[in-house]
Design a protein around this motif. Structure first.
Motif, short mmCIF file in Angstrom:
data_model
loop_
_atom_site.label_atom_id
_atom_site.label_comp_id
_atom_site.label_asym_id
_atom_site.label_seq_id
_atom_site.Cartn_x
_atom_site.Cartn_y
_atom_site.Cartn_z
N ARG A 63 0.86 -1.19 0.00
CA ARG A 63 0.00 0.00 0.00
C ARG A 63 0.90 1.24 0.00
O ARG A 63 2.03 1.19 0.44
N ALA A 64 0.38 2.33 -0.53
CA ALA A 64 1.15 3.57 -0.53
C ALA A 64 1.21 4.09 0.90
O ALA A 64 0.21 4.05 1.62
N ARG B 98 2.72 4.71 -7.65
CA ARG B 98 3.34 4.71 -6.33
C ARG B 98 4.39 5.82 -6.20
O ARG B 98 4.82 6.15 -5.11
N CYS B 99 4.82 6.36 -7.33
CA CYS B 99 5.90 7.36 -7.31
C CYS B 99 5.36 8.68 -6.79
O CYS B 99 4.30 9.13 -7.19
N LYS B 100 6.13 9.28 -5.87
CA LYS B 100 5.74 10.59 -5.33
C LYS B 100 6.58 11.72 -5.92
O LYS B 100 6.49 12.85 -5.48
N GLY B 101 7.44 11.37 -6.86
CA GLY B 101 8.20 12.41 -7.55
C GLY B 101 9.33 13.02 -6.74
O GLY B 101 9.69 14.17 -6.96
N CYS B 102 9.95 12.25 -5.83
CA CYS B 102 11.01 12.83 -4.99
C CYS B 102 12.33 12.94 -5.73
O CYS B 102 13.22 13.65 -5.29
N GLU B 103 12.48 12.21 -6.83
CA GLU B 103 13.67 12.28 -7.69
C GLU B 103 14.94 11.68 -7.07
O GLU B 103 16.03 11.89 -7.57
N LEU B 104 14.81 10.95 -5.96
CA LEU B 104 16.01 10.33 -5.37
C LEU B 104 16.62 9.32 -6.34
O LEU B 104 17.84 9.21 -6.46
N GLN C 36 -2.14 10.93 -8.48
CA GLN C 36 -1.97 11.80 -7.31
C GLN C 36 -1.63 13.23 -7.70
O GLN C 36 -1.48 14.09 -6.84
N GLY C 37 -1.43 13.45 -9.00
CA GLY C 37 -1.05 14.78 -9.44
C GLY C 37 0.44 15.04 -9.35
O GLY C 37 0.88 16.19 -9.33
N GLN C 38 1.23 13.96 -9.26
CA GLN C 38 2.68 14.11 -9.14
C GLN C 38 3.35 13.76 -10.47
O GLN C 38 2.85 12.90 -11.20
N VAL C 39 4.48 14.41 -10.74
CA VAL C 39 5.30 13.90 -11.83
C VAL C 39 5.95 12.61 -11.32
O VAL C 39 6.13 12.45 -10.11
N TYR C 40 6.27 11.70 -12.22
CA TYR C 40 6.83 10.43 -11.79
C TYR C 40 8.08 10.09 -12.59
O TYR C 40 8.32 10.66 -13.65
N SER C 41 8.85 9.16 -12.05
CA SER C 41 10.13 8.80 -12.65
C SER C 41 9.92 7.85 -13.83
O SER C 41 9.06 6.97 -13.79
N GLU C 42 10.71 8.07 -14.87
CA GLU C 42 10.64 7.21 -16.05
C GLU C 42 12.05 6.86 -16.50
O GLU C 42 12.97 7.65 -16.33
N CYS C 43 12.20 5.68 -17.11
CA CYS C 43 13.49 5.31 -17.67
C CYS C 43 13.53 5.76 -19.13
O CYS C 43 12.71 5.32 -19.93
#
Lengths: 250, 72
Positions: free
Chosen positions: A19-20, B12-18, B37-44
């Motif tokens: 879960r998130a 699941r990505c919150k866009g923290c960019e770590l 969630q309205g977040q940008v997310y990580s992509e390869c």
């Protein structure tokens, strides 16, 4: 999966509930929960583990780790854990997960005395130099001159003293068997943290006694910086004052 | 020749960019679009350069990344 010969080499650990979680982007708790779940899976102790959750951001740790859990009053996690451990003996493994406000402010007495008694517990101390859940107030571990909501001009050592180094303090006691400080600000440090946590859990499973692992963690929201900058802040500001390394391994 | 591939769960990505900062090959980037969630997310952006070193997955606080490694 793009190819037929692909093998899954890294997946979400089984002990981490799918879960998130509610943590902010870039929070270190997510990494530490994942490490704990991996260690619980590796040791095969999921059915016999009880996590004692603190008051703080990680108050809902038992939502995310698929083990039995117990919530302690603010700062009292080592006392509650002592009770659980003494009742169950070595049939249950008790992990105590605490933040800096919980372990070093309101819970200092419980922390020191549980360590001094050498209770057979694993203490996981997440040090992010701030009170995260309540909105970024100064903690006992906030660095000198660090700006927080309650020290807008920086933490003045003359007024509030120097930040407390928990590992060094615990290291003055006779009973603890394992004390280590690690960080989760880089892949290398995360792998070292996993090794330390593994040892701390193993000590308890083998009935050796009190293990204390301090983990320097990020709180980008509380610090008011971007998550990537928070990694650098741990490296540049926290680690010089809180040196990483093993303090005791008996 | 790719040695592996990250599988990133955008929801699941919150866009923290770590992960972007941890990737030694520099092949991760943030999306132009947003997740639910309205977040940008990580992509390869260049999976063919992935070495399956797992750095991105290890540092991901939200366990949004799985790593596939290709045999041979």
């Amino acid at each position: 999966m793009a190819q037929d010969n692909a093998k899954l080499v890294y997946d979400r650990p089984e002990a981490l509930v799918d879960r998130a979680h509610h943590y902010c982007p870039g929070c270190g708790h997510g990494i530490i929960h994942k490490l704990l779940a991996e260690i619980i899976d590796d040791a095969g102790i999921r059915e016999n583990t009880i996590i004692v959750a603190p008051v703080g951001c990680s108050v809902l740790a038992y939502f995310y780790l698929n083990v039995d859990g117990c919530e302690a009053a603010h700062g009292r996690a080592p006392a509650v854990a002592t009770g659980i451990k003494r009742v169950h003996g070595n049939s249950k493994h008790v992990l105590v997960y605490q933040g800096d406000g919980d372990l070093l402010a309101i819970g200092t007495a419980e922390t020191i005395h549980a360590a001094n008694r050498g209770e057979n517990l694993t203490i996981i101390f997440v040090n992010n130099a701030i009170y995260g859940m309540t909105g970024g107030q100064m903690a006992p571990t906030s660095l000198a001159e660090q700006k927080t909501k309650t020290s807008p001009y920086g933490r003045k050592v003359a007024d509030f003293g120097q930040p407390i180094r928990a590992c060094e303090m615990i290291n003055t006691l006779e009973a603890p068997v394992f004390i280590e400080r690690c960080a989760v600000n880089s892949v290398k440090n995360i792998l070292k943290t996993k090794k330390a946590l593994k040892k701390a859990v193993k000590n308890q499973v083998e009935g050796r006694g009190y293990s204390f692992v301090e983990i320097l963690s990020m709180c980008p929201t509380g610090w008011g910086i971007k998550p990537v900058d928070a990694l650098k802040w741990v490296e540049d500001a926290m680690i010089p004052y809180y040196p990483l390394g093993n303090f005791r391994d008996r | 020749m790719a040695r592996g591939e990250p599988e990133i769960n955008p929801e699941r990505c919150k866009g923290c960019e770590l992960c972007v900062s941890a990737c030694p090959e520099g092949i991760l980037a943030m999306s132009e679009g947003f997740n639910k969630q309205g977040q940008v997310y990580s992509e390869c952006i260049a999976p063919e350069k992935c070495t399956a070193c797992m750095s991105c997955a290890i540092i991901c606080p939200d366990s949004a990344i799985r790593i596939w490694r290709y045999a041979g």
